[in-house]
Structures are given as structure tokens and as C-alpha cells.
Scaffold this active site. Structure first.
Site, PDB file in Angstrom:
ATOM      1  N   GLU A  68      -3.805  -9.416   4.082  1.00 30.00           N
ATOM      2  CA  GLU A  68      -4.501  -9.129   5.336  1.00 30.00           C
ATOM      3  C   GLU A  68      -5.616 -10.120   5.670  1.00 30.00           C
ATOM      4  OE1 GLU A  68      -2.595  -5.179   4.320  1.00 30.00           O
ATOM      5  OE2 GLU A  68      -3.459  -6.871   3.236  1.00 30.00           O
ATOM      6  N   GLU A  87       0.828  -1.207   0.000  1.00 27.32           N
ATOM      7  CA  GLU A  87       0.000   0.000   0.000  1.00 27.32           C
ATOM      8  C   GLU A  87       0.865   1.260   0.000  1.00 27.32           C
ATOM      9  OE1 GLU A  87      -4.041  -1.092   2.300  1.00 27.32           O
ATOM     10  OE2 GLU A  87      -2.220  -1.683   3.364  1.00 27.32           O
TER      11      GLU A  87
END
Length: 258
Positions: free
Chosen positions: A131, A111
Site C-alpha cells: 500500500e 490481509e
């Protein structure tokens, strides 16, 4: 600020930020987040710094995301107001940032790279948003930026499985600009040099207009872009005079950034 978990070098108009936790695959703890926010604040505010590169130390990892060991010990997922790594939620930075991904870019590390304007990757780099495999979600921009970059179905193929993507596949999918044949920092510097050859006023106006226009109908964006702050500053700048003058005189322009 005295940095412990990152290093910051200024080379002319280029800022090089390096994550310095190779023993933890450059995962970011709370202190590292604060240091990165400070470093990017300084970059944003320094008129003499026009382009930044962010990379990781060592050969294994760019950034493995949050320090999950800190989280497991009760440290939580606290990040600065500017987002993961002081960059993921920094929406007012009009200067370009290049990610030189030298290895694994997982979770928040991916990210962080997605928050940059250009991604240059080593052939051994690997990207993933894993995640869901640890009961979390990619809430540092991955859920929003990846679909905008590569489309819904391709992004869902990564987001819902947490699967790993090589640098070569990242190039095919469209989120990697270049898979470096030589050292990834050397390749990132080439991109930086190409940007530095342009007027910083033009570069900032371009970045601002592109990002603000992403979710705006084109007929509206074509009108509004003339009123964007960086565009107005560019049109009124010395660089806007110097560029055409240098072209007419068949010489390299001398950009002032004003």
C-alpha cells in the site's frame, strides 16, 4: 443471493468459498465484497457448517486486494462492516477459516488471508502489503495482525517497504502454516479434515479463548476463559459427554455440535 464474483460450495460440514475474478487477479470490487459478506454470514449462521476454506480461482492469484481500477474511477475503498472480503473485521466468528493461497496475495488479499486461522500456501504464492507504494496503508488489518503474528521488526521490514515475501519465507516468518507440496486445496482439505475430526464445540471454544486472551494478562485470562460463551456452551454440551465416553469405549466419537 446469486453470486457473480465468488462461488460457494458446501461439502458435508465444509464450506468452500472461491473468488471468481481471475482476469483481475481476483481483486475485489464493491459487489464482490458484498457477496463475500453474505457468504460468511451464511456460514456463521449455519449450524451444519463447521469449517470454511477460502481460495482464488486460477493459478496466478489468491487475491490482489482492492480493485484499484474501480477506485481510480471514483469507486472508493468501500468495504462491508465486516471488513475486507466480509472477513477482516468479523471478530465474532468462532468457526475456523482456512486460507488456501494459490498465488499472489497482495494488500487486502494478504490481509484477507491474515484474518483466517490457518494459511496454507502454494510454493508459488507471494505475499505483500504494498500500500505505501500507491500512497495508501494496510488498513484492513495488516498493520495490526502482522506484528502480532511475526513480531515488530520483521513486520516493519514488510510494512515499511512493501516488499514481496515468498511462501517459503512466510513459513519461516511464521504466518504460513504449510507450503503445500501437492495441490493447495488438497492440503487445505487435510487441515479441514483434521479440524472436523474434533468436536466443533471444542474448536469454537478454543478459537474464542485464544483470540480473546491475546491482549489479556495470563492470570486474568485463565479465570475469564471459563465464562466465555463458547466455553460455557462446550462444557454443557453433548459433545463433552460423548468425547470421554468414546475414548473409554475405544471408538471414534460421533460429534453433534450440541
Amino acid at each position: 443471493m446469486n453470486y457473480e464474483y465468488i462461488s460457494v460450495e458446501r461439502e458435508g460440514k465444509l464450506t468452500l468459498v472461491t473468488l471468481q475474478r481471475p482476469e483481475a487477479h481476483n481483486a475485489l470490487n464493491a459487489a464482490a465484497h458484498e457477496e463475500l459478506e453474505h457468504a460468511f454470514n451464511a456460514f456463521a449462521e449455519d449450524d451444519q457448517q463447521w469449517v470454511a476454506i477460502i481460495t482464488g480461482s486460477g493459478s496466478k492469484a489468491f487475491c490482489a486486494g482492492h480493485d484499484l481500477k474501480q477506485q481510480a474511477s471514483g469507486g472508493g475503498l468501500t468495504t462491508p462492516s465486516t471488513g475486507f472480503g466480509g472477513l477482516a473485521s468479523r471478530f465474532d466468528l468462532n468457526k475456523p477459516v482456512i486460507a488456501a493461497v494459490n498465488g499472489v496475495a497482495m494488500g487486502g488479499g494478504f490481509e484477507l488471508a491474515l484474518a483466517c486461522d490457518i494459511i496454507v500456501a502454494a510454493p508459488t504464492a507471494v505475499f505483500a502489503l504494498p500500500e505505501p507504494k500507491v500512497g495508501l496503508a494496510a488498513l484492513a488489518g495488516g498493520l495490526q495482525r502482522l506484528p502480532r503474528l511475526i513480531g515488530l521488526k520483521r513486520s516493519m521490514g514488510m510494512l515499511l517497504t512493501g516488499r514481496r515475501v515468498t511462501a517459503a519465507e512466510g513459513r519461516e516468518l511464521g504466518f504460513v502454516n504449510e507450503v503445500a507440496e501437492d495441490d493447495v486445496i488438497v492440503a487445505a482439505r487435510r487441515w479441514a479434515e483434521s479440524i472436523l475430526a474434533c468436536s466443533p464445540m471444542s474448536v469454537r471454544a478454543t478459537k474464542e479463548a485464544v483470540l480473546r486472551g491475546l491482549d489479556t494478562p495470563i492470570e486474568q485470562a485463565l479465570i475469564e476463559e471459563w465464562e466465555y460463551p463458547q466455553m460455557k456452551a462446550m462444557l454443557a454440551s453433548q459433545d463433552a459427554v460423548e468425547g470421554p465416553k468414546a475414548f473409554a469405549e475405544k471408538r471414534q466419537p460421533s460429534w453433534t455440535g450440541h
